[in-house]
Scaffold this active site. Structure first.
Site, PDB file in Angstrom:
ATOM      1  N   PRO A   1      39.909  28.540  52.089  1.00 34.28           N
ATOM      2  CA  PRO A   1      39.144  27.322  52.026  1.00 34.28           C
ATOM      3  C   PRO A   1      39.982  26.088  51.769  1.00 34.28           C
ATOM      4  O   PRO A   1      40.696  26.007  50.773  1.00 34.28           O
ATOM      5  CB  PRO A   1      38.249  27.564  50.815  1.00 34.28           C
ATOM      6  N   GLU A   2      39.849  25.137  52.634  1.00 34.62           N
ATOM      7  CA  GLU A   2      40.378  23.803  52.380  1.00 34.62           C
ATOM      8  C   GLU A   2      39.166  22.885  52.197  1.00 34.62           C
ATOM      9  O   GLU A   2      38.033  23.350  52.208  1.00 34.62           O
ATOM     10  CB  GLU A   2      41.260  23.355  53.547  1.00 34.62           C
TER      11      GLU A   2
ATOM     12  N   LYS B   1      39.399  20.965  46.609  1.00 37.47           N
ATOM     13  CA  LYS B   1      38.949  22.294  47.018  1.00 37.47           C
ATOM     14  C   LYS B   1      38.132  22.964  45.923  1.00 37.47           C
ATOM     15  O   LYS B   1      37.978  24.183  45.906  1.00 37.47           O
ATOM     16  CB  LYS B   1      40.160  23.162  47.381  1.00 37.47           C
TER      17      LYS B   1
ATOM     18  N   ARG C   1      55.467  28.609  54.667  1.00 36.86           N
ATOM     19  CA  ARG C   1      54.138  28.492  55.276  1.00 36.86           C
ATOM     20  C   ARG C   1      54.282  28.332  56.781  1.00 36.86           C
ATOM     21  O   ARG C   1      55.139  27.587  57.258  1.00 36.86           O
ATOM     22  CB  ARG C   1      53.383  27.277  54.717  1.00 36.86           C
TER      23      ARG C   1
END
Length: 286
Positions: free
Chosen positions: A2-3, A58, A276
């Site tokens: 989730p962002e 968030k 990332r």
DNA sequence: AAGAGGCCCTGATAGC
DNA sequence: TGCTATCAGGGCCTCT
């Protein structure tokens, strides 16, 4: 999962479902989330009324009666599910199966009249945190940068923050002290629209590029919210519906595909930056 | 002080 | 079928 956009979708659906409702019962099956669930958690929540649901970055913040704030973070794999439970049935494996819910990692269950809210989180990077006054709540987020939608996220803020910084711009978009709510997917997508290479050092950005970062951060996140967030892996809203923004990805998980920008014949490349996955067009992002 | 890296944890997938 | 390795959307902490 989730962002900011996905958390906003969860927040909106919670708002529709639990606002002004009273918590009947709380079940905690596994207290070992990223922050340990205290032993009196169930007692504190019981019989409290949901006054308002907020979101910052968030985080989902449930404002309950008696000045209690329940902060929820979904970590990487947290999801919230709605289960109809008209007869307040005991929840077990067959209950989950009957409602098409996951059968493992349902760590927290909050029972309202006629339905339950279930927190599921395989990796347990998420957490629930209770605060009992507004001052603590403000302090809790004092070190976070503004959201992209905030008026504070403007040209003077961005240029002051980024000038002289050697770190690459993508890591700044992921840095919650600079701007709150952007994660790996949207950092990649935003930089595509800005036409900025993710590995470009912040100090080498022009004034025009600062402006683009501000503009497209807002734009990309707004569009993602409008489309119900991005559903990759397991993200769904609390009723189990997928978001659609993943169909609009320009670079994320599009390695080796052609760049979608008009008149650009570049290819999308994947590179690991600070551990990332980072995706960008090798031609039009400079 | 800024920036890099490690770590928390499980599950899905790929490769042998 | 089953093993092992690698990778995931986050954020906090420590070290240099």
């Amino acid at each position: 999962m989730p962002e900011l956009p996905e958390v906003e979708i969860v927040k909106q659906s919670l708002d529709k479902k639990i606002k002004f409702k009273i918590i009947k019962k709380v079940i905690v099956r596994n207290r070992n989330l990223r922050i340990k669930i205290p032993i009196n958690f169930e007692d504190i929540l019981k019989n409290k009324k949901v006054k308002k649901i907020l979101r910052f970055s968030k985080y989902i913040i449930i404002h309950l009666s008696e000045n209690t704030f329940c902060i929820i973070h979904l970590g990487m794999s947290g999801t919230i599910h709605l289960a109809n439970n008209k007869k307040n049935r005991f929840t077990n494996l067959s209950f989950y199966k009957s409602q098409n819910l996951p059968d493992k990692h349902n760590h927290i269950e909050i029972q309202f009249k006629n339905f339950n809210i279930i927190y599921n989180d395989p990796r347990r990077f998420g957490f629930f945190e209770l605060l009992n006054n507004k001052k603590d709540l403000l302090e809790r987020f004092a070190n976070y940068g503004p959201e992209p939608f905030s008026k504070i996220f403007n040209l003077s803020y961005v240029s002051n923050f980024l000038k002289n910084k050697k770190k690459n711009i993508k890591n700044f978009l992921l840095d919650q002290k600079f701007v709150s709510g952007i994660g790996n997917i949207y950092a990649n997508e935003i930089l595509f629209f800005c036409k900025i290479k993710p590995q470009k050092k912040a100090l080498n950005l022009s004034r025009d590029e600062y402006k683009k970062i501000i503009r497209f951060s807002k734009l990309v996140l707004k569009k993602a919210i409008k489309l119900g967030g991005s559903s990759i892996r397991n993200f769904k809203n609390i009723s189990g519906n997928d978001g659609l923004f993943q169909n609009n990805f320009k670079v994320y998980q599009r390695e080796n595909l052609n760049c979608s920008k008009y008149n650009c014949n570049g290819k999308i490349k994947k590179k690991i930056i600070s551990k990332r996955a980072t995706f960008f067009c090798n031609k039009c992002q400079k």
